[in-house]
Design an enzyme around this catalytic site. Structure first.
Site, PDB file in Angstrom:
ATOM      1  N   ASN A  34      29.364  -9.136   5.187  1.00 44.69           N
ATOM      2  CA  ASN A  34      29.152  -8.530   6.512  1.00 44.69           C
ATOM      3  C   ASN A  34      28.275  -9.423   7.392  1.00 44.69           C
ATOM      4  O   ASN A  34      27.885  -9.024   8.481  1.00 44.69           O
ATOM      5  CB  ASN A  34      28.535  -7.126   6.399  1.00 44.69           C
ATOM      6  CG  ASN A  34      27.083  -7.168   5.948  1.00 44.69           C
ATOM      7  OD1 ASN A  34      26.584  -8.216   5.533  1.00 44.69           O
ATOM      8  ND2 ASN A  34      26.398  -6.042   6.031  1.00 44.69           N
ATOM      9  N   PHE A  36      25.169 -10.207   7.244  1.00 40.82           N
ATOM     10  CA  PHE A  36      23.799  -9.782   7.562  1.00 40.82           C
ATOM     11  C   PHE A  36      22.834 -10.953   7.365  1.00 40.82           C
ATOM     12  O   PHE A  36      22.071 -11.315   8.268  1.00 40.82           O
ATOM     13  CB  PHE A  36      23.389  -8.559   6.723  1.00 40.82           C
ATOM     14  CG  PHE A  36      21.964  -8.155   6.962  1.00 40.82           C
ATOM     15  CD1 PHE A  36      21.470  -7.985   8.251  1.00 40.82           C
ATOM     16  CD2 PHE A  36      21.087  -7.962   5.895  1.00 40.82           C
ATOM     17  CE1 PHE A  36      20.138  -7.636   8.474  1.00 40.82           C
ATOM     18  CE2 PHE A  36      19.756  -7.614   6.116  1.00 40.82           C
ATOM     19  CZ  PHE A  36      19.290  -7.449   7.408  1.00 40.82           C
ATOM     20  N   ILE A  63      36.880  -0.170  -0.241  1.00 45.11           N
ATOM     21  CA  ILE A  63      37.947  -1.130   0.100  1.00 45.11           C
ATOM     22  C   ILE A  63      38.927  -1.190  -1.074  1.00 45.11           C
ATOM     23  O   ILE A  63      38.520  -1.004  -2.230  1.00 45.11           O
ATOM     24  CB  ILE A  63      37.342  -2.522   0.400  1.00 45.11           C
ATOM     25  CG1 ILE A  63      38.396  -3.471   0.967  1.00 45.11           C
ATOM     26  CG2 ILE A  63      36.655  -3.134  -0.811  1.00 45.11           C
ATOM     27  CD1 ILE A  63      37.841  -4.717   1.630  1.00 45.11           C
ATOM     28  N   LEU A  73      27.499  -9.594  -5.336  1.00 47.01           N
ATOM     29  CA  LEU A  73      26.259 -10.268  -4.911  1.00 47.01           C
ATOM     30  C   LEU A  73      25.748  -9.744  -3.572  1.00 47.01           C
ATOM     31  O   LEU A  73      24.684 -10.159  -3.117  1.00 47.01           O
ATOM     32  CB  LEU A  73      26.512 -11.789  -4.778  1.00 47.01           C
ATOM     33  CG  LEU A  73      26.304 -12.660  -6.024  1.00 47.01           C
ATOM     34  CD1 LEU A  73      27.180 -12.216  -7.183  1.00 47.01           C
ATOM     35  CD2 LEU A  73      26.586 -14.122  -5.697  1.00 47.01           C
ATOM     36  N   ARG A 106      39.555   1.350 -10.953  1.00 50.68           N
ATOM     37  CA  ARG A 106      40.967   1.562 -10.581  1.00 50.68           C
ATOM     38  C   ARG A 106      41.840   0.388 -10.972  1.00 50.68           C
ATOM     39  O   ARG A 106      42.949   0.551 -11.468  1.00 50.68           O
ATOM     40  CB  ARG A 106      41.083   1.778  -9.059  1.00 50.68           C
ATOM     41  CG  ARG A 106      40.956   3.227  -8.623  1.00 50.68           C
ATOM     42  CD  ARG A 106      41.445   3.409  -7.195  1.00 50.68           C
ATOM     43  NE  ARG A 106      40.801   2.507  -6.257  1.00 50.68           N
ATOM     44  CZ  ARG A 106      39.605   2.705  -5.713  1.00 50.68           C
ATOM     45  NH1 ARG A 106      38.900   3.782  -6.023  1.00 50.68           N
ATOM     46  NH2 ARG A 106      39.102   1.842  -4.859  1.00 50.68           N
ATOM     47  N   TYR A 145      14.475  -2.262  -2.323  1.00 50.13           N
ATOM     48  CA  TYR A 145      15.188  -3.321  -3.053  1.00 50.13           C
ATOM     49  C   TYR A 145      15.075  -3.096  -4.563  1.00 50.13           C
ATOM     50  O   TYR A 145      16.080  -3.011  -5.260  1.00 50.13           O
ATOM     51  CB  TYR A 145      14.588  -4.668  -2.667  1.00 50.13           C
ATOM     52  CG  TYR A 145      15.274  -5.875  -3.270  1.00 50.13           C
ATOM     53  CD1 TYR A 145      16.513  -6.307  -2.813  1.00 50.13           C
ATOM     54  CD2 TYR A 145      14.665  -6.610  -4.295  1.00 50.13           C
ATOM     55  CE1 TYR A 145      17.128  -7.437  -3.362  1.00 50.13           C
ATOM     56  CE2 TYR A 145      15.268  -7.735  -4.841  1.00 50.13           C
ATOM     57  CZ  TYR A 145      16.500  -8.148  -4.368  1.00 50.13           C
ATOM     58  OH  TYR A 145      17.109  -9.260  -4.908  1.00 50.13           O
ATOM     59  N   TYR A 159      29.026   3.775 -15.532  1.00 48.38           N
ATOM     60  CA  TYR A 159      30.474   3.525 -15.392  1.00 48.38           C
ATOM     61  C   TYR A 159      31.036   2.910 -16.680  1.00 48.38           C
ATOM     62  O   TYR A 159      32.182   3.166 -17.048  1.00 48.38           O
ATOM     63  CB  TYR A 159      30.776   2.614 -14.188  1.00 48.38           C
ATOM     64  CG  TYR A 159      31.014   3.384 -12.907  1.00 48.38           C
ATOM     65  CD1 TYR A 159      29.963   3.939 -12.184  1.00 48.38           C
ATOM     66  CD2 TYR A 159      32.313   3.580 -12.413  1.00 48.38           C
ATOM     67  CE1 TYR A 159      30.177   4.649 -11.014  1.00 48.38           C
ATOM     68  CE2 TYR A 159      32.541   4.292 -11.242  1.00 48.38           C
ATOM     69  CZ  TYR A 159      31.462   4.819 -10.546  1.00 48.38           C
ATOM     70  OH  TYR A 159      31.688   5.534  -9.390  1.00 48.38           O
TER      71      TYR A 159
HETATM   72  P1  NAD Z   1      21.593 -13.976   0.574  1.00 51.38           P
HETATM   73  O1  NAD Z   1      20.844 -13.065   1.471  1.00 51.38           O
HETATM   74  O2  NAD Z   1      21.730 -15.400   0.967  1.00 51.38           O
HETATM   75  O3  NAD Z   1      23.053 -13.421   0.268  1.00 51.38           O
HETATM   76  C1  NAD Z   1      23.401 -12.072   0.304  1.00 51.38           C
HETATM   77  C2  NAD Z   1      24.748 -11.950   0.989  1.00 51.38           C
HETATM   78  O4  NAD Z   1      25.163 -10.573   0.990  1.00 51.38           O
HETATM   79  C3  NAD Z   1      24.707 -12.396   2.454  1.00 51.38           C
HETATM   80  O5  NAD Z   1      25.808 -13.228   2.725  1.00 51.38           O
HETATM   81  C4  NAD Z   1      24.805 -11.075   3.237  1.00 51.38           C
HETATM   82  O6  NAD Z   1      25.368 -11.231   4.509  1.00 51.38           O
HETATM   83  C5  NAD Z   1      25.643 -10.250   2.286  1.00 51.38           C
HETATM   84  N1  NAD Z   1      25.478  -8.791   2.466  1.00 51.38           N
HETATM   85  C6  NAD Z   1      24.302  -8.101   2.547  1.00 51.38           C
HETATM   86  N2  NAD Z   1      24.553  -6.790   2.681  1.00 51.38           N
HETATM   87  C7  NAD Z   1      25.915  -6.634   2.673  1.00 51.38           C
HETATM   88  C8  NAD Z   1      26.777  -5.525   2.770  1.00 51.38           C
HETATM   89  N3  NAD Z   1      26.288  -4.282   2.914  1.00 51.38           N
HETATM   90  N4  NAD Z   1      28.122  -5.735   2.723  1.00 51.38           N
HETATM   91  C9  NAD Z   1      28.615  -6.984   2.599  1.00 51.38           C
HETATM   92  N5  NAD Z   1      27.840  -8.088   2.505  1.00 51.38           N
HETATM   93  C10 NAD Z   1      26.497  -7.909   2.536  1.00 51.38           C
HETATM   94  O7  NAD Z   1      20.862 -13.864  -0.854  1.00 51.38           O
HETATM   95  P2  NAD Z   1      21.128 -14.629  -2.227  1.00 51.38           P
HETATM   96  O8  NAD Z   1      19.861 -15.281  -2.613  1.00 51.38           O
HETATM   97  O9  NAD Z   1      22.356 -15.430  -2.172  1.00 51.38           O
HETATM   98  O10 NAD Z   1      21.323 -13.387  -3.213  1.00 51.38           O
HETATM   99  C11 NAD Z   1      22.593 -13.006  -3.731  1.00 51.38           C
HETATM  100  C12 NAD Z   1      22.406 -11.862  -4.702  1.00 51.38           C
HETATM  101  O11 NAD Z   1      21.563 -12.277  -5.786  1.00 51.38           O
HETATM  102  C13 NAD Z   1      21.740 -10.635  -4.076  1.00 51.38           C
HETATM  103  O12 NAD Z   1      22.342  -9.473  -4.600  1.00 51.38           O
HETATM  104  C14 NAD Z   1      20.297 -10.735  -4.552  1.00 51.38           C
HETATM  105  O13 NAD Z   1      19.688  -9.466  -4.640  1.00 51.38           O
HETATM  106  C15 NAD Z   1      20.475 -11.382  -5.914  1.00 51.38           C
HETATM  107  N6  NAD Z   1      19.255 -12.097  -6.307  1.00 51.38           N
HETATM  108  C16 NAD Z   1      18.941 -13.309  -5.753  1.00 51.38           C
HETATM  109  C17 NAD Z   1      17.766 -13.941  -6.123  1.00 51.38           C
HETATM  110  C18 NAD Z   1      17.364 -15.268  -5.570  1.00 51.38           C
HETATM  111  O14 NAD Z   1      16.265 -15.739  -5.875  1.00 51.38           O
HETATM  112  N7  NAD Z   1      18.164 -15.955  -4.796  1.00 51.38           N
HETATM  113  C19 NAD Z   1      16.902 -13.338  -7.059  1.00 51.38           C
HETATM  114  C20 NAD Z   1      17.265 -12.100  -7.586  1.00 51.38           C
HETATM  115  C21 NAD Z   1      18.446 -11.493  -7.230  1.00 51.38           C
END
Ligand code: NAD
Ligand code: UDP
Length: 312
Positions: A34, A36, A63, A73, A106, A145, A159
């Site tokens: 999306n 964000f 979807i 992610l 599904r 978070y 699930y």
């Molecule tokens: P990021 O913010 O770069 O990527 C997250 C992506 O999700 C973005 O592209 C954002 O636009 C998209 N997004 C957010 N909300 C959405 C929604 N409702 N629908 C569709 N898209 C949505 O962060 P990242 O570092 O790439 O993290 C990716 C995943 O890994 C996340 O779930 C995060 O919680 C997890 N994570 C990352 C880290 C880290 O250190 N990078 C640590 C722990 C967990």
């Protein structure tokens, strides 16, 4: 064998690296985002690839798609961004998980959840093993978070137990690298961008809090091994080398050759004092361990930001 892969959050930092790996391996990729915190710029180089498809969609809405595997992610990861709209962050974790798990059920797809070391909160066990239940404030500013991700883990396990969905849970510890947003707010990108601009390096508190930093390529390797292996998780994926935030600032100043000075700002509420993954389970089950030292990973991240900032 080529598979159809859905990557939610695919235009984000980690998601875009995963898209690259999946395309390179000959898979078909649907990248859903999306925008964000993600950017088209992270995946522009893939847009003309015949196996790559981009969907603007928000995972809080259901979807219907046909894929073999789902990497979930989607969720802002930086405290500044996830606190910006806390209710939306919780919806993304919880309603997003329900929608993606419903889809996986599904279409009988395997599904991986990008969970986080934040499920351990401000940990009283050090280093953190997967069996530790955590020390999390349920009503603080990080809770949207932390508790959102904890609830998502519960949904994944329910699930699996109730509907036989083939799940994987990955607990990611602080990961950094190229394609983080310059204004992301996380510590590695903040310090590098401040050092390159000659601005003050903002340490929150006295800098004695610790984190263990994993380079993105190591993270993605662990993620794919978890998805393609037999263990459902949760499995910690992170680099066990632990540094204080002050040590990180000093390394960034040294590697950039910056004349930036360090300044101290108040420490945010509920900021965990220490964090270090125990990765014995990842070693045993996935034969995985990180290969990139902090110096090496910082050097390639600095090169990325030098280019980024010079183009602005
Ligand atoms: P990021 O913010 O770069 O990527 C997250 C992506 O999700 C973005 O592209 C954002 O636009 C998209 N997004 C957010 N909300 C959405 C929604 N409702 N629908 C569709 N898209 C949505 O962060 P990242 O570092 O790439 O993290 C990716 C995943 O890994 C996340 O779930 C995060 O919680 C997890 N994570 C990352 C880290 C880290 O250190 N990078 C640590 C722990 C967990
Ligand atoms: N931090 C800091 N200066 C910054 C950004 C972060 O000192 O400009 C600190 C922050 O208080 C925390 C650590 O660095 O102790 C890691 O912060 P980040 O937001 O990257 O991740 P998280 O707290 O979620 O591990």
């Amino acid at each position: 064998m080529s598979q159809r892969i859905l990557i939610t959050g695919g235009a984000g930092f980690l998601g875009s690296h995963l898209c690259d790996r999946m395309i390179d391996a000959g898979n078909e990729v649907i990248c859903l985002d999306n925008y964000f915190t993600g950017r088209r710029q992270n995946i522009t180089h893939l847009l003309d690839h015949p196996n790559f498809e981009l969907l603007r969609h928000d995972i809080i809405d259901p979807i219907k798609l046909e894929v073999d595997q789902i990497y979930n992610l989607a969720c802002p990861a930086s405290p500044i961004h996830y606190q910006h709209n806390a209710i939306k962050t919780m919806k993304t974790s919880v309603m997003g998980a329900i929608n993606m798990l419903g889809l996986a059920r599904r279409i009988k797809a395997r599904i991986l959840q990008a969970s986080t070391s934040e499920v351990y909160g401000d940990p009283l066990m050090h280093p953190q093993k997967e069996g530790y239940w955590g020390h999390v404030n349920p009503i603080g500013i990080r809770s949207c978070y932390d508790e959102g991700k904890r609830c998502a883990e519960t949904l994944f396990m329910d699930y699996k137990r109730q509907n036989g969905v083939d799940v994987r849970i990955m607990r990611i510890f602080n990961t950094y690298g190229p394609r983080m947003n310059a204004d992301d707010g996380r510590v590695v990108s903040n310090f590098i961008v401040q050092a390159l601009r000659g601005e003050e390096i903002t340490i929150y508190g006295d800098g004695s809090q610790t984190r263990s930093f994993c380079y993105c390529d190591d993270n993605i390797e662990g993620m794919i091994r978890l998805m393609d292996g037999d263990h459902p998780g949760p499995i910690n994926i992170g680099n066990p080398n632990e540094f204080t935030i002050l040590e990180l600032a000093e390394q960034v100043i040294e590697l950039t050759g910056s004349s930036s000075k360090i300044s101290h700002l108040p420490i945010p509420q509920d900021d965990p004092k220490q964090r270090q993954p125990d990765i014995s389970l990842a070693k045993a089950e996935l034969d995985w361990r990180p290969k990139t030292e902090l110096r090496e990973g910082l050097t390639s991240t600095i090169s990325y930001f030098e280019k980024e900032l010079s183009e602005k």
